[in-house]
Every structure is written in C-alpha cells, then in structure tokens.
Design a protein around this motif. Sequence first.
Motif, PDB file in Angstrom:
ATOM      1  N   SER A   1      -0.287  16.950   0.226  1.00 28.00           N
ATOM      2  CA  SER A   1      -1.577  17.178  -0.414  1.00 28.00           C
ATOM      3  C   SER A   1      -2.325  18.337   0.229  1.00 28.00           C
ATOM      4  CB  SER A   1      -2.428  15.912  -0.366  1.00 28.00           C
ATOM      5  OG  SER A   1      -2.578  15.485   0.971  1.00 28.00           O
TER       6      SER A   1
ATOM      7  N   ALA B   1      -7.338  16.614  -4.669  1.00 26.94           N
ATOM      8  CA  ALA B   1      -7.103  15.465  -3.788  1.00 26.94           C
ATOM      9  C   ALA B   1      -7.057  14.181  -4.601  1.00 26.94           C
ATOM     10  CB  ALA B   1      -8.197  15.385  -2.727  1.00 26.94           C
ATOM     11  N   GLN B   2      -7.936  14.074  -5.585  1.00 21.42           N
ATOM     12  CA  GLN B   2      -7.950  12.876  -6.430  1.00 21.42           C
ATOM     13  C   GLN B   2      -6.647  12.742  -7.209  1.00 21.42           C
ATOM     14  OE1 GLN B   2     -11.648  13.990  -8.438  1.00 21.42           O
ATOM     15  NE2 GLN B   2     -12.507  12.009  -7.896  1.00 21.42           N
TER      16      GLN B   2
ATOM     17  N   SER C   1      -3.986  11.605  -4.891  1.00 22.33           N
ATOM     18  CA  SER C   1      -4.293  10.232  -4.509  1.00 22.33           C
ATOM     19  C   SER C   1      -3.902   9.256  -5.611  1.00 22.33           C
ATOM     20  CB  SER C   1      -5.789  10.101  -4.203  1.00 22.33           C
ATOM     21  OG  SER C   1      -6.152   8.755  -4.075  1.00 22.33           O
TER      22      SER C   1
ATOM     23  N   THR D   1      -0.094   8.872  -5.917  1.00 24.47           N
ATOM     24  CA  THR D   1       0.604   8.193  -4.833  1.00 24.47           C
ATOM     25  C   THR D   1      -0.048   6.877  -4.437  1.00 24.47           C
ATOM     26  OG1 THR D   1      -0.730   9.415  -3.246  1.00 24.47           O
ATOM     27  CG2 THR D   1       1.405  10.369  -3.836  1.00 24.47           C
TER      28      THR D   1
ATOM     29  N   ASP E   1      -2.695   6.535  -2.724  1.00 25.66           N
ATOM     30  CA  ASP E   1      -2.909   6.695  -1.293  1.00 25.66           C
ATOM     31  C   ASP E   1      -4.186   7.501  -1.093  1.00 25.66           C
ATOM     32  OD1 ASP E   1      -2.418   7.862   1.512  1.00 25.66           O
ATOM     33  OD2 ASP E   1      -0.663   6.582   1.230  1.00 25.66           O
ATOM     34  N   PHE E   2      -4.882   7.236  -0.003  1.00 24.94           N
ATOM     35  CA  PHE E   2      -6.142   7.934   0.246  1.00 24.94           C
ATOM     36  C   PHE E   2      -6.025   9.093   1.223  1.00 24.94           C
ATOM     37  CE2 PHE E   2      -8.814   5.339  -2.276  1.00 24.94           C
ATOM     38  CZ  PHE E   2      -8.356   4.045  -2.190  1.00 24.94           C
ATOM     39  N   THR E   3      -4.818   9.306   1.727  1.00 23.94           N
ATOM     40  CA  THR E   3      -4.644  10.381   2.703  1.00 23.94           C
ATOM     41  C   THR E   3      -5.128  11.744   2.214  1.00 23.94           C
ATOM     42  OG1 THR E   3      -2.739   9.176   3.562  1.00 23.94           O
ATOM     43  CG2 THR E   3      -2.995  11.448   4.271  1.00 23.94           C
ATOM     44  N   PRO E   4      -4.952  12.075   0.916  1.00 20.07           N
ATOM     45  CA  PRO E   4      -5.454  13.383   0.482  1.00 20.07           C
ATOM     46  C   PRO E   4      -6.929  13.590   0.777  1.00 20.07           C
ATOM     47  CG  PRO E   4      -4.059  12.451  -1.219  1.00 20.07           C
ATOM     48  CD  PRO E   4      -4.219  11.390  -0.173  1.00 20.07           C
ATOM     49  N   TYR E   5      -7.711  12.501   0.730  1.00 16.40           N
ATOM     50  CA  TYR E   5      -9.134  12.673   1.019  1.00 16.40           C
ATOM     51  C   TYR E   5      -9.360  13.011   2.475  1.00 16.40           C
ATOM     52  CZ  TYR E   5      -9.650  10.528  -3.555  1.00 16.40           C
ATOM     53  OH  TYR E   5      -9.561  10.245  -4.882  1.00 16.40           O
TER      54      TYR E   5
ATOM     55  N   ASN F   1      -9.655   3.323  -8.311  1.00 20.22           N
ATOM     56  CA  ASN F   1      -9.356   3.469  -6.895  1.00 20.22           C
ATOM     57  C   ASN F   1      -9.286   2.137  -6.165  1.00 20.22           C
ATOM     58  OD1 ASN F   1      -9.045   6.265  -6.601  1.00 20.22           O
ATOM     59  ND2 ASN F   1     -11.251   6.561  -6.667  1.00 20.22           N
TER      60      ASN F   1
ATOM     61  N   ARG G   1       3.949   5.180  -5.886  1.00 20.42           N
ATOM     62  CA  ARG G   1       2.851   4.232  -5.754  1.00 20.42           C
ATOM     63  C   ARG G   1       3.311   2.900  -5.181  1.00 20.42           C
ATOM     64  NH1 ARG G   1       0.003   5.066 -11.740  1.00 20.42           N
ATOM     65  NH2 ARG G   1      -1.176   6.948 -11.220  1.00 20.42           N
TER      66      ARG G   1
END
Lengths: 299, 250, 305
Positions: A81, A251-252, A255, A258, A260-264, C123, C146
Amino acid sequence: MIGGQAPGEFEGLPGGGSTPPTGDRGSKILAPLKAEGVRGVAIAVVSTVVVFGLIAFAVLTSSGWPVIKEAFFDPTVFWDSLSKIMGKFGRNVFIFVVAEIFVLILALILAVMRSLRGPVFTPFRILAAAYTDLFRAVPTILVILLLGFGAPALQLKGVPHSDVFWAIVALILVYSAYVAEVYRAGIQSVHPSQVASARALGLSRGKTMRFVVVPQAVRRVLPPLLNDFIGLQKDSALVGVLGYVEGLKQAQIVSAATFDFTPYVALALVYIVITIPEARFVDWLVARDQRRRQVAGGV
Amino acid sequence: MAETAALAIEGLHKSFDGLEVLKGIDLEVREHEVVCVIGASGSGKSTLLRCINLLEPVNAGRVLIEGEEITARGVDVNRIRQRVGIVFQAFNLFPHMTVIRNVTLGPIEALGSSKADADALATELLERFGLADKRDDYPDRLSGGQQQRVAIVRALAMKPDVMLLDEVTSALDPELVAEVLNVIRELAAGGMTMVIATHEMGFARDIAHRVCFLDEGVILEEGAPEQIFSSPREERTQRFLQSIIDAGRM
Amino acid sequence: MRKVLSFLAVGSLLFAACAEDNPTIGGTGTTTTGGTGATTPATAADCAAANTDAFLSPGTLTVGTGNPAFPPWWEGGTTDGSEFEFNDPALGEGYEGAVTAEVATRLGLSFPDQVAFVPVGFNKSFAPGDKDFDFVLQQISYKPERDDAVDFSDSYYNVNQALVSAQGTSVADATTIEQLKEAKLGAPIGTTSLDVITEQIQPTQEPAVYDDLAQAVTDLQNGDIDGIVVDLPTAFFMAAVQIDKGVVVGQFGTESDEYFAMAFDTGSPLVECVNLALAEMTEDGTLDAIEEQWLADKTNAPVLD
C-alpha cells in the motif's frame, strides 16, 4: 517590561530584560540535560529507554497484540500500500500547495479589510467579518460536497467540472477564513507605537500597513499559520468524497480489498514524515525572529 | 510679533473618553528655540506632543506650524507629519528592518526621495552621530541608547521644521542616557526648533531656552530655566520640583 | 541524540497507540459434542444446537448489515422503531433478507423473533476485536486477501458485475468492452467493481471511486462520469429508481467466480453451521426460489465482451 536589562544575565542581548528566545521547542525539552552534564544525559537515556520499553513491552505482550499486528501492521500490506499511496499522494501535495498559496493571499486581504479604520470602510469590514463567520461555521467537507457536486450540476458554460478544481476552491474559501483571523491577531499584536512611529514619519495608512505592520504581524503568527497549513494538508484528503483518488482514498481501496487497516498506518507515516520537518523549520524561523522582536518590547 | 512662530498652539483642548486631559494650552515656540516641558506623570506632556503632529486629534483649539493651521479641515495630515519629527520613549525602531532601512524608509516612501539620495543623507546623519558602523545591523543588536539615537536620526532624515522629543531617555539605563542627551544638545546647538518633554531636570536647565511646567492639563508656569528651577512662583511648581529633588534626580 | 530519542518515542507510541486487549471469540474452533453420538453435525440445526455458546447472544442470531439497507437486497420498506433506513431487515424481504430468514430457520431459530439486526458499517465488518454480530452480510465478496481478517461462509450468491448508465451518455449503447475504453467510469469503494474497471476494461481515464453510490449517481447525472460499475442486481435497482433515464448497459461475463459470502469473526464455529444451512438450501432449491422471487428481473442483461 520597559526597563534596563538585568545586568550580566543575558550577555549580548541589549535593549531590555525581556524573556530569552523561546522559539526552539527542542532545546526546551533537552535544556535540563545541558545543565546537568554527562551524568544527566546518562540518566535521561536510561529513563527514556526504560519508560518507553515498558510501554512497548506491555503492548507487545498483550493478548490482543497478534490480532492488532495483523490488522494494522501487516508488513506485506504495508509495503504494497505504501507504494500505491505515495503514487497518489503527490495529488494531495499539489492540492494543498496550490490552496495554501491562495489562502495566504486571500486571508491577508480579508484581515487588512477587517482592520481598515474609518467610516467609509464599514461595508468592507462587514463583508470580511461575514465571510469569516460563514466559512468557519460550515464544515469543510460540506463545502467540498456542495461545490464539488453542486457547481457542475448547474450545467453552466465555463463552470469547471474537475474534482481537483472544486476541492482547491473549497479549501481556499474555508481556510482563508481561519488564516484571516490569525493574521488579524498578528496585526493587532503589533505595538501601536510602531504604527505611531510610521505615521509620524508621514507614511500613509496603506504604506504603514505594507512596510511596518504586516511584515511584523506575519512574523509573529508563524506558528499558528503552520498549524492551519498542517490542517489544510490533512483536509486535502477530503477531495476523495468527490470520487477523486488521492492518498487517503487509495489507502481505503487497499484496505477494503485486503480487509486490513495497515494502509492507514502507512498513510499516517507519510503525513508524519512531511509534517515534522515543517514544524522544525518554523521553530527555526520563530527563534530567529524572537531575537529581533525583543527590540519592539524595550528600548 | 515680527516673525511667524515656528510652532503656535492656541487654546488646545483634548479629552479621552470624556476625561479632559488638556484644558486649554497656549504656547508659542520661535524658530531655533528649545522648549522643555516638565510635569508629573499624567499631566498631559505626551498627549500635548502627540497633538502637535496630529497623532491625536484635538477637540478644540488650533495648532499652527510656520503659520499654517494644521488643525484645519482638509489638511493633508501626512504632509504635516513629514514636517514634524517625533521620537517616543520606546518601541521606536522597526525591528524587522536594518538601521539604514529604518532611516531611509520615510524619505523614500513619504518624501519620494530616490534611494541614492536617501541613502546618502542617512549615511551622513549616522556618521555625524557616531552610528555609521551600525548601519546594517538590526535594532536588536543595538543598546537602548544607540536605538534612541537612531530614532532621532530617523526623524532628522525627514528634515523636519520642528522636533518633538517625548521623554526619550526615561526608559534608558542611566549610563546610556548621556549619549542621547549629547545628541540632543548637538541638535540644539545646530539650531533645531524643539519641544522636549523630559524628567531630566539638569539637562533641561542646560539646554532649554524656556521651560514650561504642565500641571493638570494647563501650563501653570513658564519662563527661563533659571527662573523656573531656582525661584518658581507657583506653589504647585515648587512642590513638584521639591519632589524631584527628594527623588535625587536634580 | 535528539533524533534517537525522537525515534524511540515515536516508534513506541505508534505501537502503543493501538493496544487492545481482547481475546478472540470462539476459542479454538472445535465444536462441543452433544450428548448423542456423531461428532460431525448432520444438519444446520444440530450444528447450531451444538454451538450455542458461539452465538453473541445465545438463543438469538445477530446479523449485521449496512445502513441504509438497499434494494434489491433488502425490501419491504421501513418500520417505526427500526434504526434502518430504506428497508427494515427484520421483514425478511429482499434477496439478502430472505436468505437470512431462511438460514435462521435452518439453524433452528424462528424468524424474526430470534433474529436481531444491527447496522454495521463496511469497515466495522472486518475490524479486529470483539464483534457486534454473529455474521455480517452486505454484498461483501469473497477475496483471498480478505481471508486473514475474517472467516467467510460459502457463497450465498454468485455475482456478476455490470455497467449502469443513463440514456445519452457515451456508453449507453456500448456492446463491447472496447467501446468503454475512452469513458470515465466510477465504482463504489470496497467492491470488486473497481477491479473490473482496472483489470478488464482498463480505460484511458482513471476511474472515480466513491464512498457512497448516491454521489456516483450525482456525478453521472452531471455528466462528470459516463457510467458506474456495480453488481448486476444493484445496477438494475439504480437504473430503475435512482438514475434519471437509467439504463443497464450490460454485464461483464457470466462465468465470473466472484460470489457474495457472509463474514464471521475468525475461528467462529458458526461458519460451519451456516454453510450447512446454505448447502441444504442449495440442494432443495430454496436458494434458487429466493433468487427467482427477488432477482428474477434483475439478471437479464447483454454481456459486454
């Protein structure tokens, strides 16, 4: 405040016993170290390592940590990302740099308009005050939504449809209101005797503003100006609500793909990396100006 | 009167928010004359000087410079101020400009002088008062005394008809006072018309042609320095001078 | 020196900032055996009975979905007291509504009394930590990437992506993907629709990515974009209801292996139970019937290739 200097305390600081430069935040944090010497430094290092080490230990050994690590600090997702985000982040930079230039100009015009004395200038003062009230009140995201979707909807010839255009316009409108107030505070903080000295020389009001007041005012408000600029940098992400893919939107996307929040986290790091040097730079400017400012505070 | 006074004040009244500070001032200053104005704090000395160059608008009365009424309607205020130099107690110099720029700003932007001319005049004045080596320094590198001297030079660069000095040494350390007083002495010797508000009684006694005692908004007593300082007529003048002596300042 | 301290501080704080202390629910994922014999549950109901502890609230199935609940996935209109906009999921109408109701029944729970619906933002459906739901369904596609964050059920709908537009746009009459290359297209975020644009169509203009389909529609009506890629049933709904003079231009291939699945907390034993329910529904034709009822007129579109 007005008075002779304290004898001997601040060598080489003529012109008044006012406070020493306070602009350099870094040296304030580390100042006790300089006083204590090597022993002080050793204690500081040990203490820092111990305290932060304990915090890190508590976090890393908590039962939720593996889940957090995977959701927020996944290395594969991070690197994937990061490259994508940086590719789009240039668009944020373009937006906030262009916006800031116009903000600095428009806000100064508004601040000067509001500071004009004399009854004939009343409509200008009212206009400037109303503008400031309006655009500080409405949330930035609303202004972007209204302009970004509303303006093209008018279907008028010559009205641009570009997301970037309307985002920049919205940011200029909103941030000029905040920065105008910062300028105004700066203008009002310039000692009236400065104005009196300039007018006494026979300088017109306009030239007094231009040569004496505004240069000093701007130097005085560099930290709050930077504050607002940093806010603007972050708000550049709001152009995403119009569908435009910039850093945050990218990033969204990663995210969501995947889960996943790592991009943020990656995006946050990008913001941190650009903001810290800016802050240090302004600290340096302020420290340099602080030395000169003492003069206006003493004889 | 054969000649026009350099400065004439007639029946000057000035109020702030309903409180009358100057209650009818009459004063005439001839060309080349040095008038010192003494009086307690709050007596209106600063206000008087600021009224002379219209930094404060007057409520009633007239002020005339070289016979021209500057308190009349429609007068170009800026032009008047170019002819009257004023130096304040503090906050004089522009801290974001070098000394030379401080001095040339007025001539260039208000008088319309060319940069070369303004520079030349500024350099000459700075040299005359021993400040030539400071020309490219910012005010923060100067001592208080040096700053006030530059402030006086800056006012002189405008080639004023009259100089007003408002307690210009009151905020200085004692050891810096002398250098500023010497500059003023030199100006007086050179024939500059001046109105000086001051606490420095010894100095006033030295250079004044006339001393005015300002008390509660009027000139209670005025006369030659020997007369005012040695044998004041009014009781309040005596009390004021006595308090100065008691404070060890005379 | 200052830099070392700064890095130490920032680094530690970054790590510390996200500390959470939550055990994952569901434990090791093994099912408790019932008293009677077979360790592999034969029916969905048996499975549910054997895993009552795995439910967020035993005796109730808690289902999350997005708010507003859009047709044709949810239908029936709103009811007073429900926090859901557009449609109340508790009515069990619409494709996802009907599927949920049927799954609940197969698990041995009565619908709607023993089913609770909670609004769950996109989210939130994959955020780490305790979940507010047993599973969430809101047109979420299975993707291998995912799979780490959640556990997916089997498919409850095999999905095709489609292009929706309005009459008069440059793409309204397109029949091939080639004709879409010059168009400015949009897609909602978090969907495989965006992948279709970037991987299959590969237009010269960058796609617009929207947080909210309503904004995509606005841009379409303004002429700022030429078309929107969404799943086929949603495309029909948008063309019929949301877009002025809307038209479904076509669908992208009928052979896609994309499917919608329910998302569970990792390690939830209920995945198996729901999969059993879905298998039963597929085998006895219930799933097809549900599709027939709610999506029949929403699957016929020319194929763009």
